[in-house]
Design a protein around this motif. Sequence first.
Motif, PDB file in Angstrom:
ATOM      1  N   THR A 297     -29.359 -45.954  37.974  1.00  0.00           N
ATOM      2  CA  THR A 297     -30.666 -46.501  37.597  1.00  0.00           C
ATOM      3  C   THR A 297     -30.925 -47.829  38.306  1.00  0.00           C
ATOM      4  O   THR A 297     -32.061 -48.135  38.699  1.00  0.00           O
TER       5      THR A 297
ATOM      6  N   ASN B 272     -34.764 -46.836  40.107  1.00  0.00           N
ATOM      7  CA  ASN B 272     -35.366 -46.587  38.804  1.00  0.00           C
ATOM      8  C   ASN B 272     -36.689 -45.869  39.046  1.00  0.00           C
ATOM      9  O   ASN B 272     -37.681 -46.470  39.474  1.00  0.00           O
TER      10      ASN B 272
ATOM     11  N   GLN C   5     -24.426 -43.736  35.153  1.00  0.00           N
ATOM     12  CA  GLN C   5     -25.868 -43.548  35.014  1.00  0.00           C
ATOM     13  C   GLN C   5     -26.596 -44.884  35.130  1.00  0.00           C
ATOM     14  O   GLN C   5     -27.675 -44.967  35.734  1.00  0.00           O
TER      15      GLN C   5
END
Length: 314
Positions: free
Chosen positions: A24, A28, A20
């Motif tokens: 990101t 983002n 994860q």
Amino acid sequence: MADKAKDEFYTRPPKVGGWQSFKTFLWNSETNQFLGRTFASWAKILLFYVCFYTGLISFFFGLMALFYQTIDFTTPKWQQSSSLIGSNPGLGFRPMPPESHVESTLIWYKITDSNYAAWTTKLDDFLKPYREPDPQYESFVQNCDYDTVDNVDRVCKIDISAWTPCLKDANYNYHTGAPCIFLKLNKIFGWMPEFYNDTEHLPNNMPQDLKNHINDEKKHNPKALNTVWVSCEGENPADVENIGSIQYIPRRGFPGYYFPYKNQKGYLSPIIAIWFEKPASGVLINIECKAWAHNIQHDRAERRGSVHFELMID
């Protein structure tokens, strides 16, 4: 009051997994960042590097253009005495010993084993440009003699087809124990020999047989005195006795019409063949060959104007 105090402290972000976190980093969605930068930031840094490397490349090619303005691709900037080569040509011999014996100057073979092929193959390679001239330079080559007028656009042909017995088809006479050794004068741009063409002022250390040859040439063809003469002889009394008679093919030196060398198209260094007619077998013969002109100085240690080699035939 307690809730307000609690809000003043830093709250740890929620713990996320490695995958994860990597997703990101790639994108983002909250900050609209790609690989840790916004698109505006990426545009600025890319613009900076484009401008930087464009300027750097332009500066490099600008300096290269200025550098090439100072270069003549046909004429060296530093010549003769002002160059590393100097103005005193060296004399070389062929065939050379194998590269594994780079410091050796010994030519040795056995007739019975026919192992002279290694030497004749080296001569084949060395003489190939003379035997098979490059067709693209055919228009720049002419036949020359001592009456030929110098032509900066032409070079003189070196025809080795009649240099009997120093021919490829005759194994350069190695199979008979009377081999041919080829000599070449190293090229120096713009160097012009100062010939010994005055028989009254020959050097004292010049071999007597060469002096006699020069006097004979003066009687038969005075123009032929414009030659860089060559002499080969045994270094020690025993070598003089064992070396036997020598023939210089096609003549005893390098004719003056091959000079000067000015990087002409199709130019080949002048060569001559030294035919050892009957050298003693089973003994080591030390031989020294010298080129003779007023502006050739002999220095055995520096290999200037002369060459040393050994010959041994079993």
